[in-house]
Design a protein around this motif. Sequence first.
Motif, PDB file in Angstrom:
ATOM      1  N   ASN A 121       9.515  -2.625  -6.794  1.00  0.00           N
ATOM      2  CA  ASN A 121       8.959  -2.614  -5.439  1.00  0.00           C
ATOM      3  C   ASN A 121       9.916  -2.041  -4.399  1.00  0.00           C
ATOM      4  N   ASP A 122      11.062  -1.557  -4.849  1.00  0.00           N
ATOM      5  CA  ASP A 122      12.047  -0.960  -3.952  1.00  0.00           C
ATOM      6  C   ASP A 122      12.437  -1.926  -2.826  1.00  0.00           C
ATOM      7  N   GLN A 149      13.182  -3.135   3.016  1.00  0.00           N
ATOM      8  CA  GLN A 149      12.008  -2.624   2.293  1.00  0.00           C
ATOM      9  C   GLN A 149      11.261  -1.675   3.217  1.00  0.00           C
ATOM     10  N   LYS A 150      11.048  -0.447   2.748  1.00  0.00           N
ATOM     11  CA  LYS A 150      10.436   0.591   3.590  1.00  0.00           C
ATOM     12  C   LYS A 150      11.218   0.698   4.906  1.00  0.00           C
ATOM     13  N   ASP A 151      10.502   0.524   6.046  1.00  0.00           N
ATOM     14  CA  ASP A 151      11.149   0.561   7.354  1.00  0.00           C
ATOM     15  C   ASP A 151      11.503  -0.829   7.859  1.00  0.00           C
ATOM     16  N   ASN A 152      11.329  -1.848   7.030  1.00  0.00           N
ATOM     17  CA  ASN A 152      11.582  -3.219   7.439  1.00  0.00           C
ATOM     18  C   ASN A 152      13.035  -3.618   7.179  1.00  0.00           C
ATOM     19  N   GLN A 166       4.214 -10.104  -3.139  1.00  0.00           N
ATOM     20  CA  GLN A 166       4.882  -9.213  -2.192  1.00  0.00           C
ATOM     21  C   GLN A 166       4.825  -9.765  -0.764  1.00  0.00           C
ATOM     22  N   GLN A 178      11.298  -3.115  12.698  1.00  0.00           N
ATOM     23  CA  GLN A 178      10.485  -2.055  12.099  1.00  0.00           C
ATOM     24  C   GLN A 178      10.634  -0.811  12.963  1.00  0.00           C
ATOM     25  N   GLU A 193       3.344  -5.358   1.533  1.00  0.00           N
ATOM     26  CA  GLU A 193       2.431  -4.271   1.169  1.00  0.00           C
ATOM     27  C   GLU A 193       1.706  -3.720   2.385  1.00  0.00           C
ATOM     28  N   ASP A 195       2.558  -4.652   5.734  1.00  0.00           N
ATOM     29  CA  ASP A 195       3.419  -4.746   6.923  1.00  0.00           C
ATOM     30  C   ASP A 195       2.869  -5.710   7.963  1.00  0.00           C
TER      31      ASP A 195
END
Length: 215
Positions: A121-122, A149-152, A166, A178, A193, A195
Amino acid sequence: MENRRKTARRITLMLALAALFAKAEAETITFSADSMRGRNGSRTDETKLTGNAFVKTGTMEIKADSITMSGDNFRYITAEGNVDGNNTESEMTFTCGKMRYDRTTKIAILEDTVHLLDTKNDVTADAQIIEYNQDTEVALMQIGVRLLQKDNVCTAAHAIYRKKEQTLDLSGNPKIVQGDDSFRAQEISLNLETDEITLDGRVSGTVTDSKEKQE
């Protein structure tokens, strides 16, 4: 001659360990180390691997300066010093200073500058203590938690990461950033997933609208 002696000692060590681990009924355990010290008894068994220690169970691979196995059928595994692990079933890798793992309950307790990576899940997490339940795929994080995680960018004193769902629950001065937006509250829940963020208690934050971003 010296190389032959080293090879003979290593073969002897591996044969001794193979006999020692033959009693582990539930799963196959493989291993290697520079040296070994073991004790067998009617109630408990203990074996310590020292120097480039490596142990592989059915779902866990562990490298460390030293690894101690104890309990019936070597139920408990304690690794210390430059611990580097990989949970092949959960697709989680980690590094830390010390690790305790119960092969029966499938619970791992990681301590001392823990770095955890959920490769599937990166998701990357850092904390001083992380307890991970392999069956439920839930990680309890404590002290100086930072999860990316992502932009978080999520920070808190305590966090619960549920890998299957998740989701992430934060408490203890939690904050989520964010991009240009930030959110604070007494408790924060985040769906990794979608946000979607849920804030509860003393909510505050800053949000930059699209016009400001364009200007």
